[in-house]
Write a protein that holds these residues in place. Structure first.
Motif, PDB file in Angstrom:
ATOM      1  N   HIS A 166       0.832  -1.212   0.000  1.00 18.14           N
ATOM      2  CA  HIS A 166       0.000   0.000   0.000  1.00 18.14           C
ATOM      3  C   HIS A 166       0.864   1.259   0.000  1.00 18.14           C
ATOM      4  N   LYS A 167       1.966   1.243   0.748  1.00 21.01           N
ATOM      5  CA  LYS A 167       2.860   2.392   0.779  1.00 21.01           C
ATOM      6  C   LYS A 167       3.746   2.472  -0.464  1.00 21.01           C
ATOM      7  N   LEU A 168       4.083   1.347  -1.027  1.00 22.90           N
ATOM      8  CA  LEU A 168       4.986   1.337  -2.180  1.00 22.90           C
ATOM      9  C   LEU A 168       4.301   1.798  -3.458  1.00 22.90           C
ATOM     10  N   TRP A 169       3.031   1.406  -3.667  1.00 22.84           N
ATOM     11  CA  TRP A 169       2.369   1.606  -4.939  1.00 22.84           C
ATOM     12  C   TRP A 169       1.099   2.442  -4.780  1.00 22.84           C
ATOM     13  N   PRO A 170       1.162   3.753  -5.067  1.00 21.12           N
ATOM     14  CA  PRO A 170      -0.031   4.596  -4.930  1.00 21.12           C
ATOM     15  C   PRO A 170      -1.196   4.164  -5.811  1.00 21.12           C
ATOM     16  N   ARG A 171      -0.923   3.490  -6.929  1.00 21.44           N
ATOM     17  CA  ARG A 171      -2.025   3.110  -7.820  1.00 21.44           C
ATOM     18  C   ARG A 171      -2.846   1.945  -7.262  1.00 21.44           C
ATOM     19  N   ARG A 172      -2.335   1.240  -6.273  1.00 19.92           N
ATOM     20  CA  ARG A 172      -3.091   0.291  -5.457  1.00 19.92           C
ATOM     21  C   ARG A 172      -3.320  -1.093  -6.070  1.00 19.92           C
ATOM     22  N   LEU A 173      -3.229  -1.239  -7.366  1.00 17.96           N
ATOM     23  CA  LEU A 173      -3.460  -2.556  -7.954  1.00 17.96           C
ATOM     24  C   LEU A 173      -2.460  -3.595  -7.437  1.00 17.96           C
ATOM     25  N   PRO A 174      -1.159  -3.277  -7.319  1.00 14.60           N
ATOM     26  CA  PRO A 174      -0.237  -4.260  -6.749  1.00 14.60           C
ATOM     27  C   PRO A 174      -0.614  -4.679  -5.332  1.00 14.60           C
ATOM     28  N   THR A 175      -1.225  -3.769  -4.576  1.00 14.26           N
ATOM     29  CA  THR A 175      -1.646  -4.116  -3.215  1.00 14.26           C
ATOM     30  C   THR A 175      -2.744  -5.166  -3.243  1.00 14.26           C
ATOM     31  N   LEU A 426     -11.318  -6.431 -13.733  1.00 18.30           N
ATOM     32  CA  LEU A 426     -10.800  -6.569 -12.380  1.00 18.30           C
ATOM     33  C   LEU A 426     -11.868  -7.098 -11.428  1.00 18.30           C
ATOM     34  N   LYS A 427     -13.067  -6.542 -11.527  1.00 17.96           N
ATOM     35  CA  LYS A 427     -14.148  -6.993 -10.652  1.00 17.96           C
ATOM     36  C   LYS A 427     -14.457  -8.466 -10.872  1.00 17.96           C
ATOM     37  N   LEU A 428     -14.530  -8.865 -12.140  1.00 13.92           N
ATOM     38  CA  LEU A 428     -14.818 -10.267 -12.437  1.00 13.92           C
ATOM     39  C   LEU A 428     -13.720 -11.182 -11.904  1.00 13.92           C
ATOM     40  N   CYS A 491     -11.691  -5.176  -1.789  1.00 11.41           N
ATOM     41  CA  CYS A 491     -10.660  -5.063  -2.832  1.00 11.41           C
ATOM     42  C   CYS A 491     -11.154  -4.168  -3.974  1.00 11.41           C
ATOM     43  N   ILE A 492     -12.416  -4.326  -4.356  1.00  9.65           N
ATOM     44  CA  ILE A 492     -12.967  -3.508  -5.441  1.00  9.65           C
ATOM     45  C   ILE A 492     -13.047  -2.048  -5.031  1.00  9.65           C
ATOM     46  N   ARG A 493     -13.523  -1.786  -3.827  1.00 10.89           N
ATOM     47  CA  ARG A 493     -13.663  -0.401  -3.369  1.00 10.89           C
ATOM     48  C   ARG A 493     -12.312   0.250  -3.102  1.00 10.89           C
ATOM     49  N   TYR A 494     -11.311  -0.556  -2.831  1.00  3.98           N
ATOM     50  CA  TYR A 494      -9.987  -0.027  -2.526  1.00  3.98           C
ATOM     51  C   TYR A 494      -9.341   0.630  -3.741  1.00  3.98           C
ATOM     52  N   LEU A 495      -9.636   0.124  -4.932  1.00  2.13           N
ATOM     53  CA  LEU A 495      -9.042   0.679  -6.146  1.00  2.13           C
ATOM     54  C   LEU A 495      -9.584   2.077  -6.412  1.00  2.13           C
ATOM     55  N   PRO A 496      -8.746   3.021  -6.950  1.00  2.96           N
ATOM     56  CA  PRO A 496      -9.226   4.371  -7.283  1.00  2.96           C
ATOM     57  C   PRO A 496     -10.393   4.295  -8.260  1.00  2.96           C
ATOM     58  N   ARG A 497     -11.354   5.202  -8.094  1.00  2.00           N
ATOM     59  CA  ARG A 497     -12.568   5.147  -8.896  1.00  2.00           C
ATOM     60  C   ARG A 497     -12.432   5.835 -10.253  1.00  2.00           C
TER      61      ARG A 497
END
Length: 523
Positions: A166-175, A426-428, A491-497
């Motif tokens: 979470h701290k390493l990757w601001p785009r959040r997908l790797p998290t 991603l959602k699927l 996980c879905i809500r965590y990703l930027p909208r």
């Protein structure tokens, strides 16, 4: 001309703490439900590990050794613990038998008696912790207590890499990938008495912490180094091969983060982390030399030549791959086909995507790690075959498999996936993984409740199961479903909208589109 998307604002450490707390609760809940859903001693070699744990907390770190390869060691443990060796004998390796046939240990006492364990000369660190419940309670409560301590330990080290990602990757997908890379087999082992589970968790934590430790932009190198050092110290003192996994995790992280001057002037904190892990390696090697940890390994010798061993092991590669996802019990509880299909598709997508996105040393690092996972079992098996036969199981190298999945997820650092089709994909993917995991959980419940085989149908599972876990089948299954849905939605809500593009980029994009419309896109 290329559109440059602006990165989301880096997250704060309090926010990373909340991510850690959420991940920890989810991982602990899933591991604990596996601990309750699995019959006593249904995990691989669980009786030996439970006996070892009960002996260690009573001061017997090393049992009576016969100096014979493969012969179990003798220790003194309470009577109900000594009886654990006979608990799974009626259903282990027999998929069509329910766990209802297992003898009860509830009426056995705490008098110390002699018992045998094939884990007698293993490092005592893990057992000194999980054996504590046997000092304050007895019977089934003590066994479930040992399982839940393992689940707690694993949840902690499963959650730490998620917070670091979470701290390493601001785009959040790797998290999200880091959180979802924990396969059903990992959770099953985390709900049992077996150091293999903690080995997996600490390997992942050591790898991600080392990755952060070597990252020049990470603003808490001391924290990353401390986590790496503690994870490495524990990891090096779990199983005979754990030191190898630690070395590969460290070298892999360094290769993926390699840059000029990395080792010339590293932050002082890195040396602290390396010193802690190094101390763990020294202690682990010292124990192996004193106890001869490999001597307890048993098996049936084969006369195959080294070339034949290589051939057999490579042929079994895909069998081991199924075990990475999950073959529970004493290798007698396979998961449904859909679970393997979903996990194989996701894993292949991660690997192919990583090789397409990363270049240079990072691509080479992923290729080398994949080759290690493929070839290292062969290397270990060649000298073992003449004396022990083919003893390798997929779960032995599962720590590196999960590290590979996590590393592949890091390659998506530059992708925002903000278009509608991408977000739908991603959602699927998340919900397919959630369904596959839940269905696999229920399938294993069925295997132990009624057995699985010809003439055994689902109506018996729903109507008249022969065995049920504490709380009943329905409650355990509903709780697992609820946690799975909760985690998937999170996980879905965590990703930027939405995509974040600054004003300059919007102007550049507008100009590019104008030139495309005019038939001139040379820029």
């Amino acid at each position: 001309m290329r559109v440059r998307t602006s990165l989301p604002k880096p997250s704060s450490w309090p926010e990373a703490g909340r991510v850690f707390a959420f991940a920890f609760v989810c991982f602990l809940a899933l591991s604990s439900l596996w601990a309750l859903a699995s019959p006593l001693m249904s995990a691989p070699d669980e009786p030996s590990h439970a006996i070892k744990a009960a002996a260690v907390v009573r001061g017997e770190w090393l049992g009576q050794n016969s100096e014979v390869q493969g012969q179990a060691l003798r220790v003194k443990v309470p009577e109900y613990i000594a009886a654990l060796n006979s608990v799974p004998s009626c259903f282990a390796f027999k998929a069509d038998r329910s766990a209802a046939c297992a003898p009860s240990i509830s009426k056995l006492g705490n008098n110390l008696v002699s018992a045998t364990t094939t884990a007698g000369n293993y490092n005592p660190l893990y057992y000194a912790v999980v054996g504590l419940p046997t000092l304050v309670t007895s019977g089934q409560k003590a066994i479930y207590g040992m399982r839940l301590l393992t689940a707690l330990w694993c949840a902690l080290f499963f959650a730490v890499p998620v917070a670091f990602a979470h701290k390493l990757w601001p785009r959040r997908l790797p998290t999200v990938v880091t959180a979802l890379a924990i396969t059903p087999m990992c959770f099953f082992l985390a709900g049992s008495v077996n150091p293999n589970a903690v080995e997996i968790a600490t390997t992942i934590a050591a790898f991600v912490a080392a990755f952060a430790m070597f990252d020049a932009s990470f603003n808490r190198p001391a924290l990353a180094a401390s986590v790496f050092g503690v994870s490495g110290l524990i990891l090096a003192n779990l199983r005979p091969l754990s030191i190898v996994w630690l070395a590969i995790a460290l070298v892999g992280a360094a290769l993926l983060q390699w840059r000029r001057g990395l080792l010339k002037r590293p932050p002082r904190a890195i040396w602290v982390g390396l010193a802690l892990a190094g101390a763990g390696v020294v202690l682990g090697l010292a124990w192996q030399m004193v106890s001869n940890s490999f001597q307890s390994l048993g098996g049936s010798a084969v006369k195959d030549t080294p070339e034949q061993v290589v051939s057999v092991m490579l042929e079994r590669t895909f069998d081991y791959a199924r075990q990475y996802v999950g073959v529970m019990g004493w290798l007698d509880a396979s998961l449904p086909t859909v679970t393997y299909v979903v996990w194989d598709a996701v894993a292949m997508g991660l690997l192919v995507g990583c090789l397409a996105l990363w270049r240079g040393r990072r691509r080479i690092g992923i290729v080398l790690l994949s080759a290690v996972i493929l070839l290292l079992p062969v290397v270990f098996q060649i000298p073992a075959a003449p004396e022990l036969g083919y003893i390798w199981q997929g779960r032995y190298i599962l720590p590196l498999v999960v590290v590979l999945l996590v590393a592949c997820g890091f390659s998506f650092e530059g992708l925002d996936f903000q278009s509608r089709p991408a977000r739908t994909l991603l959602k699927l993917t998340v919900f397919c993984l959630g369904f596959a995991n839940f269905y696999g959980f229920v399938w294993v419940l069925r295997r132990y409740a009624t057995g699985i085989g010809n003439g055994i149908f689902w109506d018996e599972f729903f109507g008249s199961p022969k065995w049920q876990p504490p709380g009943g089948l329905a409650l355990i299954a509903l709780l697992y479903c609820a946690i799975t849905v909760w985690g998937s939605l999170a996980c879905i809500r965590y990703l930027p909208r939405r995509r974040l593009i600054d004003a300059e980029d919007e102007q550049l994009e507008s100009e590019r589109r104008f030139r495309i419309a005019a038939g001139d896109d040379r820029g």
